[in-house]
Scaffold this active site. Structure first.
Site, PDB file in Angstrom:
ATOM      1  N   CYS A 142       0.827  -1.220   0.000  1.00 53.35           N
ATOM      2  CA  CYS A 142       0.000   0.000   0.000  1.00 53.35           C
ATOM      3  C   CYS A 142       0.863   1.272   0.000  1.00 53.35           C
ATOM      4  CB  CYS A 142      -0.974  -0.034   1.172  1.00 53.35           C
ATOM      5  SG  CYS A 142      -2.306   1.205   1.038  1.00 53.35           S
ATOM      6  N   HIS A 233      -4.598  -4.898  -0.326  1.00 51.10           N
ATOM      7  CA  HIS A 233      -4.519  -5.442   1.033  1.00 51.10           C
ATOM      8  C   HIS A 233      -5.008  -6.878   1.142  1.00 51.10           C
ATOM      9  CE1 HIS A 233      -3.366  -1.694   3.007  1.00 51.10           C
ATOM     10  NE2 HIS A 233      -4.216  -1.079   2.217  1.00 51.10           N
ATOM     11  N   GLU A 235      -3.731  -8.923   3.017  1.00 51.84           N
ATOM     12  CA  GLU A 235      -3.541  -9.311   4.425  1.00 51.84           C
ATOM     13  C   GLU A 235      -4.743  -8.987   5.306  1.00 51.84           C
ATOM     14  OE1 GLU A 235      -2.546  -4.957   4.664  1.00 51.84           O
ATOM     15  OE2 GLU A 235      -2.334  -6.561   3.182  1.00 51.84           O
TER      16      GLU A 235
END
Length: 303
Positions: A142, A233, A235
């Site tokens: 990011c 993202h 994660e």
């Protein structure tokens, strides 16, 4: 993990053409094994939640990994106690002489600031340069990815008309990439960002690995700097986007609900996780690639 096969087995070429990692018996006999050293520079305000998200994925590999949590040296966290940080984290100054097989730089909630106005930007510049000599392979996420693309490649970011917010279908553009083994052709990926990268400023040393024509590049590979850049993202846990949406609403922002997150668009229903398997695949592939290519002697990393 790679499959070990006899030297010169005819099936080898077919497997390699399909992107399967093959190790012949000669190479396998020469391999030494040691724990992998991976560092996580956590720039997010909620340190505990972020470290849980990443350690969940890093810990899914059958390999032994020694994880070091790292923070900016002189930055005071507003959301995590200093006692917690001193107990579990090392400052970058404390690890700058160390070498790592893998190093992850997370996002940071400073999307609206020019890079040079970020208070710890000078240290970030040092860290990014340090990855070239002290890290075998780096992953930038990011804001971390935007910063590294800006620093290493002069890539320009710009603010989009509307925030890209939700879970969006992307296209794998190189299924043979070692980092994307096992990926479906069009994975769903969580996105939360105001900025995009100007494609015309991406250098020739960068390879687009995952893309979305409408909301921008998701993942790039960089062989020269032994790095990957993931602008979104994978994660995230189930509630990351939902909690961000609720914070925006409480702050008076006119943020629409995250696209494709809630079943039938109903924000009263618990979100579905439609990306978990690809998150595990990405990190298992990344760690496996590090394991296959990093020097056994850590002093040789970066040379």
């Amino acid at each position: 993990m790679p499959i070990r096969i006899p030297d010169n087995l005819p099936a080898r070429k077919t497997l390699e053409d399909e992107g399967v990692y093959v190790m012949d018996s000669t190479r396998a006999a020469r391999q030494d094994i040691r724990p992998l050293e991976i560092g996580l520079l956590n720039l997010m305000p909620n340190k505990e939640r972020t470290e849980t998200q990443f350690t969940r994925l890093i810990g899914s590999t059958p390999l032994q990994v020694d994880l070091t949590l790292v923070r900016i040296t002189d930055h005071q966290s507003k959301h995590t106690s200093e006692d917690y940080l001193k107990t579990f984290y090392k400052t970058w100054e404390e690890v700058r002489t160390k070498k790592f097989d893998g190093f992850i730089v997370t996002g940071a909630p400073i999307a609206n600031l020019p890079f040079e106005e970020v208070r710890y930007w000078p240290e970030m510049l040092d860290i990014m340069e340090w990855t070239k000599t002290n890290v075998h392979h780096a992953m930038f996420i990011c804001w971390g990815a935007q910063a590294a693309l800006h620093h290493f490649h002069g890539a320009r970011r710009y603010r989009m008309d509307n925030k890209a917010f939700g879970v969006f279908r992307h296209q794998v553009t190189n299924p043979r990439s070692p980092f994307l083994r096992g990926f479906s052709d069009s994975p769903m990926i969580p996105v939360s960002r105001y900025n995009d990268i100007d494609r015309t400023t991406l250098g020739e040393n960068l390879e687009v690995l995952i893309d979305n024509a409408e909301i921008g590049v998701s993942m790039l590979g960089d062989r020269k700097h032994r790095a990957v850049y993931f602008l979104n993202h994978l994660e995230y846990d189930n509630r990351s986007l939902a909690d961000e949406y609720e914070r925006d609403i409480k702050s008076g922002l006119d943020t629409p609900p995250p696209a494709n997150l809630f079943p039938n668009g109903d924000t009263s229903i618990e979100p579905e996780n439609r990306w978990r398997s690809h998150a595990h695949l990405l990190f298992q592939n990344w760690i496996n690639e590090i394991y296959q290519t990093t020097p056994y002697d850590m002093d040789e990393i970066g040379k």
